[in-house]
Design an enzyme around this catalytic site. Sequence first.
Site, PDB file in Angstrom:
ATOM      1  N   ASP A 158      21.825  18.307  12.860  1.00 40.58           N
ATOM      2  CA  ASP A 158      22.487  17.234  13.610  1.00 40.58           C
ATOM      3  C   ASP A 158      22.086  15.884  13.029  1.00 40.58           C
ATOM      4  O   ASP A 158      22.570  14.848  13.495  1.00 40.58           O
ATOM      5  CB  ASP A 158      22.096  17.317  15.096  1.00 40.58           C
ATOM      6  CG  ASP A 158      22.904  16.348  15.953  1.00 40.58           C
ATOM      7  OD1 ASP A 158      24.135  16.266  15.736  1.00 40.58           O
ATOM      8  OD2 ASP A 158      22.318  15.661  16.805  1.00 40.58           O
ATOM      9  N   GLU A 205      21.971   9.774   6.395  1.00 41.60           N
ATOM     10  CA  GLU A 205      23.127   9.733   7.314  1.00 41.60           C
ATOM     11  C   GLU A 205      23.653   8.315   7.552  1.00 41.60           C
ATOM     12  O   GLU A 205      24.800   8.145   7.952  1.00 41.60           O
ATOM     13  CB  GLU A 205      22.764  10.377   8.656  1.00 41.60           C
ATOM     14  CG  GLU A 205      21.755   9.588   9.483  1.00 41.60           C
ATOM     15  CD  GLU A 205      21.419  10.267  10.818  1.00 41.60           C
ATOM     16  OE1 GLU A 205      21.108  11.475  10.828  1.00 41.60           O
ATOM     17  OE2 GLU A 205      21.469   9.566  11.851  1.00 41.60           O
ATOM     18  N   HIS A 220      24.915  13.697  14.398  1.00 45.39           N
ATOM     19  CA  HIS A 220      23.926  13.090  15.295  1.00 45.39           C
ATOM     20  C   HIS A 220      24.474  12.962  16.725  1.00 45.39           C
ATOM     21  O   HIS A 220      24.470  11.881  17.311  1.00 45.39           O
ATOM     22  CB  HIS A 220      23.501  11.711  14.758  1.00 45.39           C
ATOM     23  CG  HIS A 220      22.104  11.333  15.159  1.00 45.39           C
ATOM     24  ND1 HIS A 220      21.210  10.741  14.303  1.00 45.39           N
ATOM     25  CD2 HIS A 220      21.431  11.452  16.337  1.00 45.39           C
ATOM     26  CE1 HIS A 220      20.073  10.514  14.928  1.00 45.39           C
ATOM     27  NE2 HIS A 220      20.180  10.942  16.173  1.00 45.39           N
ATOM     28  N   ARG A 276      15.070  14.067  13.076  1.00 42.71           N
ATOM     29  CA  ARG A 276      15.399  13.014  12.114  1.00 42.71           C
ATOM     30  C   ARG A 276      15.586  13.675  10.754  1.00 42.71           C
ATOM     31  O   ARG A 276      14.792  14.540  10.357  1.00 42.71           O
ATOM     32  CB  ARG A 276      14.293  11.962  12.017  1.00 42.71           C
ATOM     33  CG  ARG A 276      14.258  10.974  13.166  1.00 42.71           C
ATOM     34  CD  ARG A 276      15.472  10.024  13.182  1.00 42.71           C
ATOM     35  NE  ARG A 276      15.439   9.074  14.286  1.00 42.71           N
ATOM     36  CZ  ARG A 276      16.016   9.266  15.472  1.00 42.71           C
ATOM     37  NH1 ARG A 276      16.700  10.366  15.718  1.00 42.71           N
ATOM     38  NH2 ARG A 276      15.946   8.333  16.407  1.00 42.71           N
TER      39      ARG A 276
HETATM   40  P1  NAI Z   1       8.135  12.857  21.991  1.00 40.75           P
HETATM   41  O1  NAI Z   1       7.391  11.637  21.572  1.00 40.75           O
HETATM   42  O2  NAI Z   1       8.153  13.254  23.439  1.00 40.75           O
HETATM   43  O3  NAI Z   1       7.576  14.126  21.179  1.00 40.75           O
HETATM   44  C1  NAI Z   1       7.287  14.142  19.817  1.00 40.75           C
HETATM   45  C2  NAI Z   1       6.162  15.154  19.606  1.00 40.75           C
HETATM   46  O4  NAI Z   1       5.968  15.288  18.193  1.00 40.75           O
HETATM   47  C3  NAI Z   1       4.821  14.712  20.220  1.00 40.75           C
HETATM   48  O5  NAI Z   1       4.300  15.738  21.061  1.00 40.75           O
HETATM   49  C4  NAI Z   1       3.947  14.467  19.007  1.00 40.75           C
HETATM   50  O6  NAI Z   1       2.575  14.786  19.250  1.00 40.75           O
HETATM   51  C5  NAI Z   1       4.577  15.427  18.003  1.00 40.75           C
HETATM   52  N1  NAI Z   1       4.188  15.155  16.632  1.00 40.75           N
HETATM   53  C6  NAI Z   1       3.653  14.016  16.094  1.00 40.75           C
HETATM   54  N2  NAI Z   1       3.358  14.220  14.791  1.00 40.75           N
HETATM   55  C7  NAI Z   1       3.705  15.486  14.495  1.00 40.75           C
HETATM   56  C8  NAI Z   1       3.604  16.295  13.331  1.00 40.75           C
HETATM   57  N3  NAI Z   1       3.075  15.824  12.191  1.00 40.75           N
HETATM   58  N4  NAI Z   1       4.046  17.572  13.392  1.00 40.75           N
HETATM   59  C9  NAI Z   1       4.557  18.077  14.540  1.00 40.75           C
HETATM   60  N5  NAI Z   1       4.655  17.360  15.695  1.00 40.75           N
HETATM   61  C10 NAI Z   1       4.238  16.092  15.668  1.00 40.75           C
HETATM   62  O7  NAI Z   1       9.599  12.673  21.433  1.00 40.75           O
HETATM   63  P2  NAI Z   1      10.934  13.406  21.921  1.00 40.75           P
HETATM   64  O8  NAI Z   1      11.567  12.637  23.021  1.00 40.75           O
HETATM   65  O9  NAI Z   1      10.661  14.842  22.130  1.00 40.75           O
HETATM   66  O10 NAI Z   1      11.884  13.199  20.643  1.00 40.75           O
HETATM   67  C11 NAI Z   1      11.583  13.816  19.401  1.00 40.75           C
HETATM   68  C12 NAI Z   1      12.501  13.254  18.336  1.00 40.75           C
HETATM   69  O11 NAI Z   1      13.834  13.682  18.572  1.00 40.75           O
HETATM   70  C13 NAI Z   1      12.591  11.708  18.323  1.00 40.75           C
HETATM   71  O12 NAI Z   1      11.551  11.149  17.563  1.00 40.75           O
HETATM   72  C14 NAI Z   1      13.928  11.468  17.708  1.00 40.75           C
HETATM   73  O13 NAI Z   1      13.715  11.303  16.322  1.00 40.75           O
HETATM   74  C15 NAI Z   1      14.717  12.758  17.947  1.00 40.75           C
HETATM   75  N6  NAI Z   1      15.900  12.579  18.800  1.00 40.75           N
HETATM   76  C16 NAI Z   1      17.121  13.020  18.350  1.00 40.75           C
HETATM   77  C17 NAI Z   1      18.257  12.908  19.133  1.00 40.75           C
HETATM   78  C18 NAI Z   1      19.603  13.396  18.681  1.00 40.75           C
HETATM   79  O14 NAI Z   1      20.638  12.948  19.226  1.00 40.75           O
HETATM   80  N7  NAI Z   1      19.719  14.300  17.727  1.00 40.75           N
HETATM   81  C19 NAI Z   1      18.186  12.273  20.461  1.00 40.75           C
HETATM   82  C20 NAI Z   1      16.852  11.892  20.866  1.00 40.75           C
HETATM   83  C21 NAI Z   1      15.750  12.032  20.041  1.00 40.75           C
END
Ligand code: NAI
Length: 331
Positions: free
Chosen positions: A257, A262, A294, A233
């Site tokens: 990305d 955005e 994105h 994000r």
């Molecule tokens: P997820 O929920 O599986 O993993 C997120 C991880 O971040 C968790 O392990 C959590 O403990 C950790 N986290 C929480 N607070 C944190 C902090 N302060 N510092 C470091 N890590 C922390 O989510 P997932 O599926 O891996 O997605 C991650 C992000 O990717 C989403 O929130 C979304 O914003 C983004 N995303 C972007 C896409 C794109 O097209 N560019 C597509 C899909 C998701």
Amino acid sequence: MRIAVFDSKQYDRTALNAANLQHQHELVFFDDRLNIKTVPLAEGFDVVCPFVNDKLDAPTIAKLAKLGVQLIALRCAGFNGVDLNAAAQHGIPVTRVPAYSPEAVGEYVFALLLTLIRKTHRAFNRVRDGNFSLDGLEGFNLHGRTFGVVGAGKIGLATARIARGFGLKVLAYDPYPPAVCEVGCEFVSLDELLAQSDIVSLHSPLFPTTHHMINETSLAKMKKGVVIINTSRGGLINTVDLIKSLKSGHVGGVGLDVYEHEEGVFFEDLSDSMLDDDVLALLTTFPNVLITSHQGFLTSEALDNIAASVLHSVAEFAQQQPLSNEVKAGA
Ligand code: NAI
């Protein structure tokens, strides 16, 4: 059920219509993003289906409740655009698509990274212009370098798995680390990760606590020449601080990305208008900054999974079953 799909593009419509053949809901597609101005469009619908840049703040959710909307079925993983407390107050459950294809984003990290460090974007343009010189195209090997994953969730771990295939040493930081890293990474503190990594890849969700986690202070802790990739994000990075570090040469390359402002720019064709964002305009001028709009999620596999998951959530809701993909405030 009647579902209003906001901020929809042709690829969303194709995937949702195909997945809907087995559900037979009534899908109505809107180009508009859902926000306080466009919320009247939701009148008469049971479900709204927003995307990443739709803004479901408290006033918008209050209006949705008044219009009789019963379910917010996000078609993305991130839920930072929804005021979950407001949704709970109005008794509107919120579902998301928790994992449509972590590999789609993980592989995209390396599309950005390899393009940046091997300068294939510049080589492509040169060759098309009849310039076959190699001056200025020197890159560096990934093998043997250190790759830092911030946020070792589904996408972070998918990215780490790919990184290991390149022969990278992988460090990871997560406030809730698993006991063992299943993909062969080493969990360290955030400071240690920033100090040791040649590449820092961001995969933490955007929360008030992670907003601008990459700022003047954290950038100063990184190695000179570090390459930063953000596919999570935009709000994770203070862009003005990032630009200062790029100008000083401390940061060696950036692949974005996502971008903190955005909304209204990414996903749109603005090629016939002026870019009304000086910070973004400046960023696009750096030869060592690669920005995409994105698109990390944009694979056919991910689109099919998103459509199937959204309609599965709606079916669960219609049948009054527990919602497997519900997100709740404070969870
Ligand atoms: P997820 O929920 O599986 O993993 C997120 C991880 O971040 C968790 O392990 C959590 O403990 C950790 N986290 C929480 N607070 C944190 C902090 N302060 N510092 C470091 N890590 C922390 O989510 P997932 O599926 O891996 O997605 C991650 C992000 O990717 C989403 O929130 C979304 O914003 C983004 N995303 C972007 C896409 C794109 O097209 N560019 C597509 C899909 C998701």
